[in-house]
Enzyme design. Structure first.
Site, PDB file in Angstrom:
ATOM      1  N   MET A 126       0.691  -0.853  -0.069  1.00 50.62           N
ATOM      2  CA  MET A 126      -0.039  -0.127  -0.304  1.00 50.62           C
ATOM      3  C   MET A 126       0.825   1.203  -0.343  1.00 50.62           C
ATOM      4  SD  MET A 126      -2.875  -0.286   3.090  1.00 50.62           S
ATOM      5  CE  MET A 126      -1.867  -1.902   4.163  1.00 50.62           C
ATOM      6  N   GLN A 161       8.980  -4.915  -1.438  1.00 43.16           N
ATOM      7  CA  GLN A 161       8.114  -4.777  -3.165  1.00 43.16           C
ATOM      8  C   GLN A 161       9.326  -4.273  -3.600  1.00 43.16           C
ATOM      9  OE1 GLN A 161       5.148  -3.013  -4.830  1.00 43.16           O
ATOM     10  NE2 GLN A 161       4.369  -4.791  -4.264  1.00 43.16           N
ATOM     11  N   HIS A 194       7.533  -6.038  -8.298  1.00 39.81           N
ATOM     12  CA  HIS A 194       6.382  -5.044  -8.963  1.00 39.81           C
ATOM     13  C   HIS A 194       6.172  -5.123 -10.672  1.00 39.81           C
ATOM     14  CE1 HIS A 194       2.602  -2.934  -9.204  1.00 39.81           C
ATOM     15  NE2 HIS A 194       3.171  -2.248  -8.096  1.00 39.81           N
ATOM     16  N   ALA A 254       2.805  -5.564 -12.219  1.00 36.31           N
ATOM     17  CA  ALA A 254       1.952  -5.071 -11.988  1.00 36.31           C
ATOM     18  C   ALA A 254       1.503  -3.949 -12.482  1.00 36.31           C
ATOM     19  CB  ALA A 254       1.036  -5.693 -11.455  1.00 36.31           C
ATOM     20  N   TYR A 277       3.460  -0.008 -13.984  1.00 34.54           N
ATOM     21  CA  TYR A 277       4.409   0.605 -14.365  1.00 34.54           C
ATOM     22  C   TYR A 277       6.164  -0.862 -14.724  1.00 34.54           C
ATOM     23  CZ  TYR A 277       2.125   2.753 -10.179  1.00 34.54           C
ATOM     24  OH  TYR A 277       1.148   3.430  -9.232  1.00 34.54           O
TER      25      TYR A 277
END
Length: 347
Positions: A23, A100, A171, A173, A176
């Site tokens: 988040m 992440q 990451h 997804a 990006y």
């Protein structure tokens, strides 16, 4: 309830099958270092029973990777000590934590980085999510810059290991940089890094192999989605077969875990089944974590039964309720997420 049973995840014993998803909180120090409240912020989720905590996206370099102002980084050796405090706090609370890693690509806030790079030249549609200004046109990354991007991921992953993280998530997804190279709508290159699926996979696979080399046997997850921040309806030109081919290639290159992010985890894609189930079938034996539209324990348990996932992750329910799991277990009211909660103080 299966959801509350322990899980062996690539050598890690988790107390249950519920993760806190990444988040964006935008509250690191201005130089990307860990702020004073971040260790307690992450440790609180572990103390409240989350089986796995995944950090917000951490930028991999200072040249073009940072997606938003006050994003945390692992782009310098000086960032390691702060993240070590985060990891130690989570471990002391009995938890497990993954870092992440992200490169923002064309979705970076305009003016934030010295360079604004993407898979291909052009701007994302609409406005940035943090400041609400129009997305700026990005420049197509050169071969030399691609090499530096790969090196940036590997170096950041090595720093995450030095900080003591239990695993790494890449990451890949939501539009990006890694996803920009992977997707036909954002990768219009005419060199070896574009064109057919094999070309579009070239950079993501290089990053996976480089990170795997940097982290050894540490668990490595890939965050995968079809939708983008600026394109909610994206579908790969090869449909179900392309999605499965991507999953198999990622696993063959060194990915241990697929973390699937959707708008609604149980919703069928155009080919007739949930995305997570498609991926689970493609990589039988590789753990799949599912995310999207889950609000209650009952939602999450039903998703396990229908999507082939061995674990689920949630973001907004945890953000609105740091004690989300205990509230659900006690049958107490759960607060609804309100837009802007991610901008509130961490604690």
């Amino acid at each position: 309830m299966t959801l509350l049973q322990p899980l062996q995840l690539r050598g890690l014993l988790l107390g249950n099958r519920i993760a806190v998803a990444a988040m964006s909180r935008m509250q690191a120090n201005d130089d990307g270092s860990v702020s004073e409240d971040m260790p307690a912020y992450y440790a609180r989720y572990a103390a409240e029973g989350a089986g796995l905590v995944i950090t917000e996206a951490i930028a991999t370099d200072d040249v073009a990777a940072r997606a938003y102002w006050r994003q945390p980084c692992l782009s310098r050796d000086s960032h390691v000590e702060g993240w070590r405090r985060v990891v130690d706090a989570v471990h002391e609370a009995g938890g497990t934590v993954f870092a992440q890693l992200q490169h923002g690509g064309r979705l970076c806030e305009p003016g934030l980085n010295p360079s604004h790079l993407a898979a291909s030249e052009g701007a994302a549609s609409g406005s940035t999510w943090q400041t609400g200004i129009p997305n700026a046109s990005a420049r197509e990354a050169t071969r030399q810059e691609i090499d530096a991007i790969v090196e940036g991921f590997a170096a950041a992953a090595a720093r995450a290991c030095a900080a003591g993280f239990d695993g790494i998530e890449l990451h890949g997804a939501r539009g990006y940089l890694l996803d920009q190279f992977l997707s036909a709508s954002t990768n219009r290159r005419t060199d070896a890094y574009g064109g057919d699926l094999a070309g579009r996979l070239k950079l993501p696979l290089r990053v996976v192999r480089a990170v795997r080399g940097a982290v050894g046997r540490l668990p490595l997850s890939w965050n995968f989605s079809l939708y983008k921040m600026d394109d909610a309806a994206y579908q790969p030109p090869g449909g179900r077969e392309e999605v499965q081919a991507i999953a198999r290639e990622l696993v063959a290159a060194g990915v241990d875990i697929l973390h699937v992010t959707t708008r609604k985890l149980v919703r069928a894609e155009p080919w007739g089944e949930p995305l997570a189930l498609t991926l689970a079938k493609a990589v039988g034996g590789t753990p799949v974590i599912g995310n999207g539209g889950l609000k209650t324990l009952e939602d999450a348990e039903a998703a396990l039964d229908s999507t082939g996932c061995g674990m689920v992750s949630l973001a907004r329910p945890w953000l609105a309720n740091p004690d989300w799991l205990r509230r659900n277990q006690r049958g107490e009211d759960v607060l609804a997420y309100e837009p802007g909660m991610e901008r509130r103080p961490l604690l």
